[in-house]
Design an enzyme around this catalytic site. Structure first.
Site, PDB file in Angstrom:
ATOM      1  N   CYS A  16       0.867  -1.176   0.000  1.00  0.00           N
ATOM      2  CA  CYS A  16       0.000   0.000   0.000  1.00  0.00           C
ATOM      3  C   CYS A  16       0.907   1.230   0.000  1.00  0.00           C
ATOM      4  O   CYS A  16       2.091   1.121  -0.341  1.00  0.00           O
ATOM      5  CB  CYS A  16      -0.984  -0.019   1.174  1.00  0.00           C
ATOM      6  SG  CYS A  16      -0.264   0.255   2.812  1.00  0.00           S
ATOM      7  N   ASN A  19       2.359   1.555   4.425  1.00  0.00           N
ATOM      8  CA  ASN A  19       2.644   0.284   5.106  1.00  0.00           C
ATOM      9  C   ASN A  19       2.308   0.319   6.596  1.00  0.00           C
ATOM     10  O   ASN A  19       2.999  -0.284   7.411  1.00  0.00           O
ATOM     11  CB  ASN A  19       4.099  -0.132   4.878  1.00  0.00           C
ATOM     12  CG  ASN A  19       4.406  -1.578   5.261  1.00  0.00           C
ATOM     13  OD1 ASN A  19       5.514  -1.874   5.686  1.00  0.00           O
ATOM     14  ND2 ASN A  19       3.450  -2.478   5.118  1.00  0.00           N
ATOM     15  N   CYS A  21      -1.463   0.567   7.365  1.00  0.00           N
ATOM     16  CA  CYS A  21      -2.891   0.221   7.443  1.00  0.00           C
ATOM     17  C   CYS A  21      -3.220  -1.007   6.600  1.00  0.00           C
ATOM     18  O   CYS A  21      -3.325  -2.116   7.116  1.00  0.00           O
ATOM     19  CB  CYS A  21      -3.768   1.391   7.006  1.00  0.00           C
ATOM     20  SG  CYS A  21      -3.658   2.851   8.055  1.00  0.00           S
ATOM     21  N   ARG A  22      -3.364  -0.803   5.295  1.00  0.00           N
ATOM     22  CA  ARG A  22      -3.847  -1.872   4.414  1.00  0.00           C
ATOM     23  C   ARG A  22      -2.858  -3.022   4.257  1.00  0.00           C
ATOM     24  O   ARG A  22      -3.230  -4.184   4.377  1.00  0.00           O
ATOM     25  CB  ARG A  22      -4.192  -1.304   3.037  1.00  0.00           C
ATOM     26  CG  ARG A  22      -5.346  -0.331   3.069  1.00  0.00           C
ATOM     27  CD  ARG A  22      -5.523   0.375   1.754  1.00  0.00           C
ATOM     28  NE  ARG A  22      -4.444   1.338   1.525  1.00  0.00           N
ATOM     29  CZ  ARG A  22      -4.307   2.049   0.421  1.00  0.00           C
ATOM     30  NH1 ARG A  22      -5.164   1.895  -0.576  1.00  0.00           N
ATOM     31  NH2 ARG A  22      -3.328   2.917   0.284  1.00  0.00           N
ATOM     32  N   SER A  23      -1.606  -2.710   3.938  1.00  0.00           N
ATOM     33  CA  SER A  23      -0.680  -3.809   3.638  1.00  0.00           C
ATOM     34  C   SER A  23      -0.292  -4.640   4.857  1.00  0.00           C
ATOM     35  O   SER A  23      -0.225  -5.868   4.741  1.00  0.00           O
ATOM     36  CB  SER A  23       0.545  -3.320   2.863  1.00  0.00           C
ATOM     37  OG  SER A  23       1.239  -2.318   3.552  1.00  0.00           O
ATOM     38  N   ASP A 127      -8.172   3.228   1.358  1.00  0.00           N
ATOM     39  CA  ASP A 127      -7.307   3.580   2.474  1.00  0.00           C
ATOM     40  C   ASP A 127      -8.180   4.037   3.650  1.00  0.00           C
ATOM     41  O   ASP A 127      -8.875   5.046   3.551  1.00  0.00           O
ATOM     42  CB  ASP A 127      -6.348   4.692   2.061  1.00  0.00           C
ATOM     43  CG  ASP A 127      -5.254   4.939   3.080  1.00  0.00           C
ATOM     44  OD1 ASP A 127      -5.369   4.463   4.233  1.00  0.00           O
ATOM     45  OD2 ASP A 127      -4.273   5.618   2.722  1.00  0.00           O
TER      46      ASP A 127
END
Length: 160
Positions: A16, A19, A21-23, A127
């Site tokens: 993401c 690095n 939140c999402r990933s 996000d």
């Protein structure tokens, strides 16, 4: 899946922007689902930007994973050109990160670089950083669906 690419040889990088939140959530969820399927794969995560290098995931990412009993343990790092050879699959969270990855992909790259959503519905992972905890829950649920879709296609082993 080619004969040389058994599930044990799968090395997946979830990407993401920052690095945090999402990933890292995608990394944790994919690892957890793969383990529950009995697959021993390598999973890591990174960001296309270096805003948070060395930081732990956002507290809302951590709390969402813990709520679902998914272990999470990572520190933010930025993508390196060596990642394009070290991993078999690089999964971008959205189109902007996919474009960034494709623009920096070296000529000797061996990893397949794709939008993670391309394994299911071609949707980006939004996000959740500037929103509330509900956005993190939605990202978690999307990561579960995308992990299942990715493993169904790449590892060819559906959960029973």
């Amino acid at each position: 899946m080619s004969p040389s690419e058994t599930p044990q040889n799968l090395k997946v990088l979830v990407v993401c922007l920052g690095n945090i939140c999402r990933s890292p959530m995608g990394e944790a969820v994919l690892k957890d689902i793969a383990a529950k399927r009995g697959l021993d794969i390598t999973v890591d995560s990174c960001g296309t930007a270096g805003y948070h290098v060395g930081e732990e995931p956002d507290e809302r990412t951590v709390s969402t994973c813990r709520k679902h009993n998914v272990p999470i343990d990572s520190h933010a790092r930025q993508i390196a050109t060596s990642d394009f050879v070290r991993f078999t699959h690089i999964l971008a969270s959205d189109e902007n990160n996919l474009r960034h990855l494709q623009s920096m992909k070296p000529s000797n790259a061996t990893a397949e670089v794709r939008l993670w959503g391309s394994y299911l519905d071609d949707k980006a992972i939004p996000d959740p950083y500037y929103g509330g905890i509900g956005g993190f829950e939605k990202v978690y649920q999307q990561c579960v669906r995308l992990s299942d879709a990715f493993l169904d296609e790449v590892a060819g082993k559906k959960q029973t």
